[in-house]
Design a protein around this motif. Structure first.
Motif, short mmCIF file in Angstrom:
data_model
loop_
_atom_site.label_atom_id
_atom_site.label_comp_id
_atom_site.label_asym_id
_atom_site.label_seq_id
_atom_site.Cartn_x
_atom_site.Cartn_y
_atom_site.Cartn_z
N LYS A 13 -0.94 -0.56 -2.19
CA LYS A 13 -0.38 1.01 -1.82
C LYS A 13 -0.52 1.71 -3.10
O LYS A 13 -0.51 1.39 -4.14
CB LYS A 13 1.16 0.81 -1.25
CG LYS A 13 1.45 0.28 0.09
CD LYS A 13 2.95 0.31 0.36
CE LYS A 13 2.96 -0.74 1.62
NZ LYS A 13 2.36 -0.16 2.69
N VAL A 14 -0.52 3.12 -2.70
CA VAL A 14 -0.58 4.04 -3.90
C VAL A 14 1.00 4.11 -4.45
O VAL A 14 1.98 4.42 -3.34
CB VAL A 14 -1.08 5.42 -3.47
CG1 VAL A 14 -0.66 6.43 -4.57
CG2 VAL A 14 -2.36 5.34 -2.90
N LYS A 15 1.35 3.94 -5.63
CA LYS A 15 2.68 4.02 -6.07
C LYS A 15 2.69 4.66 -7.39
O LYS A 15 1.77 4.78 -8.11
CB LYS A 15 3.23 2.58 -6.32
CG LYS A 15 3.22 1.49 -5.24
CD LYS A 15 3.91 0.25 -5.61
CE LYS A 15 3.85 -0.71 -4.35
NZ LYS A 15 4.39 -2.22 -4.69
N GLN A 16 3.82 5.11 -7.78
CA GLN A 16 4.31 5.36 -9.17
C GLN A 16 5.33 4.41 -9.60
O GLN A 16 6.45 4.11 -8.82
CB GLN A 16 4.78 6.68 -9.31
CG GLN A 16 3.88 7.88 -9.19
CD GLN A 16 2.74 7.73 -10.02
OE1 GLN A 16 2.71 7.65 -11.60
NE2 GLN A 16 1.54 7.83 -9.82
N ILE A 17 5.15 3.84 -10.80
CA ILE A 17 6.12 2.74 -11.33
C ILE A 17 6.38 3.01 -12.72
O ILE A 17 5.96 4.05 -13.51
CB ILE A 17 5.22 1.22 -11.22
CG1 ILE A 17 3.99 1.07 -12.18
CG2 ILE A 17 4.83 0.80 -10.00
CD1 ILE A 17 3.67 -0.16 -12.64
N VAL A 18 7.61 2.28 -13.27
CA VAL A 18 7.71 2.37 -14.57
C VAL A 18 6.72 1.39 -15.29
O VAL A 18 6.86 0.01 -14.96
CB VAL A 18 9.35 1.81 -14.69
CG1 VAL A 18 9.58 1.76 -16.28
CG2 VAL A 18 10.23 2.55 -14.00
N GLY A 19 5.95 1.83 -16.21
CA GLY A 19 4.92 0.93 -16.65
C GLY A 19 5.47 -0.43 -17.21
O GLY A 19 4.80 -1.15 -17.13
N GLY A 20 6.51 -0.28 -18.16
CA GLY A 20 6.97 -1.44 -18.68
C GLY A 20 7.38 -2.45 -17.93
O GLY A 20 7.72 -3.62 -18.45
N SER A 21 7.54 -2.30 -16.52
CA SER A 21 8.22 -3.24 -15.76
C SER A 21 7.25 -3.98 -14.98
O SER A 21 7.72 -4.93 -14.25
CB SER A 21 8.99 -2.46 -14.69
OG SER A 21 8.20 -1.72 -13.74
N LEU A 22 5.96 -3.92 -15.26
CA LEU A 22 5.04 -4.37 -14.55
C LEU A 22 4.82 -6.05 -15.05
O LEU A 22 4.82 -6.10 -16.08
CB LEU A 22 3.44 -3.76 -14.44
CG LEU A 22 2.42 -4.11 -13.94
CD1 LEU A 22 2.55 -4.00 -12.24
CD2 LEU A 22 1.24 -3.42 -14.30
#
Length: 257
Positions: A13-22
């Protein structure tokens, strides 16, 4: 300063995430936005507006059960905007040409080049030989440790030994067409520009550099333009209204040169 669009794809899915949480384990990430639209939808939008040079990022490793779904989304976006977007995530010299043939203008690479904590020059030369320097973007996404920015790999989870500074940019700039730099500690937080990083990147100026991370207001765009000496291009994710944020896409474009 130019606007560079982004399409981040995670678990198909197309998402926006908090980068450091991946985290690869469990295919987890702290989500800011999950789109009901496909990656191709966004690519078509950018194509119609004539906005080129953005990046598509696959946020699942090839070992993930979601990898094929994520990759199929990415291919759909490339087909919707042939020659208009770059692609990154699991790129090696063995699969790079496949993405170019499917419509990518450039391949974006980090982990293949930064192996075992340092630059693997053999891998970098293999990549350049395969697709040509003018189709390579080096992703020098970084995190701060002990007051110093280090390049991070494996979807931003592993620190390398490579310090990100102007010397590094000059050394690697001979092997690529552009740099992409995510300020991972502020990525997805809309908490403001990583000022020290932006200023350092702006002092370089030899090949294009796209900055991503922390943009949360129109004032941040002005700050980035000033600190980056108007040499940096910019990506905005979570804060953009296309991805559920408050910054109006059309107004953001008005800040560009």
């Amino acid at each position: 300063m130019k606007f560079r669009p982004c399409i981040d794809i995670h678990n198909g899915k197309v998402k926006q995430i908090v980068g450091g949480s991946l985290l690869d384990q469990g295919n987890r990430a702290q989500e800011n936005f999950v789109s009901e639209q496909s990656a191709a939808f966004y690519a078509e939008c950018y194509r119609k507006m004539g906005i080129w040079g953005g990046h598509i990022i696959l946020l699942n490793p090839p070992s993930s059960e979601y990898y094929e779904a994520t990759r199929n989304q990415a291919l759909g976006a490339l087909h919707a905007y042939p020659g208009g977007m770059q692609i990154g995530g699991g790129i090696t010299h063995e699969n790079a040409m496949d993405y170019i043939e499917n419509g990518a203008s450039h391949v974006i690479v980090t982990s293949f080049v930064f192996k075992d904590g340092k630059v693997n020059w053999d891998n970098l030369e293999k990549l350049v030989k395969t697709v040509g320097r003018k189709r390579v973007v080096l992703d020098l996404s970084c995190r701060k440790k002990d007051g110093v920015y280090y390049v991070v790999t494996d979807r931003w989870q592993k620190f390398t030994e490579e310090i990100l500074n102007v010397t590094t940019l000059k050394r690697l700039g001979q092997y690529c067409d552009e740099f992409l730099v995510h300020a991972v500690d502020v990525e997805g937080k809309a908490s403001g520009v990583e000022r020290e990083l932006a200023e350092m990147l702006g002092s370089y100026g030899e090949i294009p550099v796209t900055y991503a991370g922390g943009i949360g207001s129109y004032e941040d765009l002005e700050i980035l333009k000033r600190l980056g000496r108007n040499k940096l291009d910019v990506t905005i994710g979570s804060a953009l209204d296309l991805f559920g944020g408050t910054l109006e896409f059309e107004k953001v474009l008005s800040y560009m040169d």
